[in-house]
Design an enzyme around this catalytic site. Structure first.
Site, mmCIF file in Angstrom:
data_model
loop_
_atom_site.group_PDB
_atom_site.id
_atom_site.type_symbol
_atom_site.label_atom_id
_atom_site.label_comp_id
_atom_site.label_asym_id
_atom_site.label_seq_id
_atom_site.Cartn_x
_atom_site.Cartn_y
_atom_site.Cartn_z
ATOM 1 N N ILE A 32 0.826 -1.220 0.000
ATOM 2 C CA ILE A 32 0.000 0.000 0.000
ATOM 3 C C ILE A 32 0.858 1.267 0.000
ATOM 4 C CG2 ILE A 32 -0.254 0.366 2.507
ATOM 5 C CD1 ILE A 32 -3.282 0.692 1.995
ATOM 6 N N ASN A 83 11.968 -8.270 6.805
ATOM 7 C CA ASN A 83 12.185 -7.603 8.088
ATOM 8 C C ASN A 83 11.734 -8.569 9.177
ATOM 9 O OD1 ASN A 83 12.943 -5.202 6.720
ATOM 10 N ND2 ASN A 83 10.790 -4.671 6.456
ATOM 11 N N GLU A 91 6.743 -4.314 10.738
ATOM 12 C CA GLU A 91 5.567 -3.620 11.293
ATOM 13 C C GLU A 91 4.358 -4.536 11.387
ATOM 14 O OE1 GLU A 91 4.926 -0.290 8.736
ATOM 15 O OE2 GLU A 91 6.857 0.631 9.238
ATOM 16 N N HIS A 96 6.106 -12.291 5.932
ATOM 17 C CA HIS A 96 5.979 -11.902 4.518
ATOM 18 C C HIS A 96 7.349 -11.589 3.953
ATOM 19 C CE1 HIS A 96 5.584 -8.333 7.055
ATOM 20 N NE2 HIS A 96 6.174 -7.644 6.086
HETATM 21 P P1 5GP Z 1 7.027 -4.891 7.373
HETATM 22 O O1 5GP Z 1 7.457 -3.526 7.858
HETATM 23 O O2 5GP Z 1 6.159 -5.580 8.397
HETATM 24 O O3 5GP Z 1 8.172 -5.716 6.892
HETATM 25 O O4 5GP Z 1 6.155 -4.638 6.080
HETATM 26 C C1 5GP Z 1 4.779 -4.430 6.127
HETATM 27 C C2 5GP Z 1 4.392 -3.824 4.817
HETATM 28 O O5 5GP Z 1 2.984 -3.867 4.739
HETATM 29 C C3 5GP Z 1 4.798 -2.336 4.674
HETATM 30 O O6 5GP Z 1 5.640 -2.177 3.525
HETATM 31 C C4 5GP Z 1 3.468 -1.610 4.519
HETATM 32 O O7 5GP Z 1 3.502 -0.537 3.603
HETATM 33 C C5 5GP Z 1 2.535 -2.711 4.081
HETATM 34 N N1 5GP Z 1 1.146 -2.524 4.480
HETATM 35 C C6 5GP Z 1 0.701 -2.091 5.689
HETATM 36 N N2 5GP Z 1 -0.634 -2.055 5.711
HETATM 37 C C7 5GP Z 1 -1.037 -2.475 4.479
HETATM 38 C C8 5GP Z 1 -2.334 -2.664 3.903
HETATM 39 O O8 5GP Z 1 -3.393 -2.429 4.498
HETATM 40 N N3 5GP Z 1 -2.377 -3.102 2.616
HETATM 41 C C9 5GP Z 1 -1.231 -3.367 1.904
HETATM 42 N N4 5GP Z 1 -1.385 -3.797 0.657
HETATM 43 N N5 5GP Z 1 -0.002 -3.224 2.428
HETATM 44 C C10 5GP Z 1 0.085 -2.776 3.705
#
Ligand code: 5GP
Length: 109
Positions: A32, A83, A91, A96
């Site tokens: 997103i 991450n 986050e 993933h």
């Molecule tokens: P992390 O920081 O956990 O490795 O990555 C989480 C990712 O999820 C981030 O790049 C963030 O932009 C993405 N993300 C967070 N909320 C949403 C959402 O509601 N929809 C989508 N498609 N991506 C999301």
């Protein structure tokens, strides 16, 4: 009541997302808030909080092979990023793999 992760809600189509790939075990969606011209997330439907919780080699292998398959289909050249934990910049507490790519010119580190 068990609460679903954000990505479980996306898998259930409770929260909208652009799906670029799906099979019985994985889904790949557009991020997103993209950090590259193309930024996808490959997500196992079987929930784990972080990738180092996955101990089954075939499960781990399938995850990476799916990420590579989607990345090759969508990009050709690409970067895969994971991450792990808050201190690693994670986050969303549902495992993933990030697929990043599509840069024109120099590729940022
Ligand atoms: P992390 O920081 O956990 O490795 O990555 C989480 C990712 O999820 C981030 O790049 C963030 O932009 C993405 N993300 C967070 N909320 C949403 C959402 O509601 N929809 C989508 N498609 N991506 C999301």
């Amino acid at each position: 009541m068990t609460s679903l992760t954000l990505f479980e809600r996306i898998i259930a189509r409770d929260i909208p997302a652009t799906v670029v790939y799906e099979d019985d075990k994985f889904i790949a969606i557009k991020d997103i808030a993209p950090k590259a011209p193309t930024h996808l997330l490959v997500i196992p439907k079987k929930v784990s909080t972080r990738i180092d919780e996955i101990v089954d080699p075939s499960e781990m292998g399938e995850l990476w092979l799916t990420a590579i398959k989607v990345a090759r289909e969508q990009l050709g050249d690409y970067r895969l990023v994971v991450n792990v934990g808050k201190g690693g910049g994670q986050e969303v507490p549902h495992t993933h793999i990030h697929i990043l790519g599509g840069w024109e010119g120099p590729v940022p580190y």
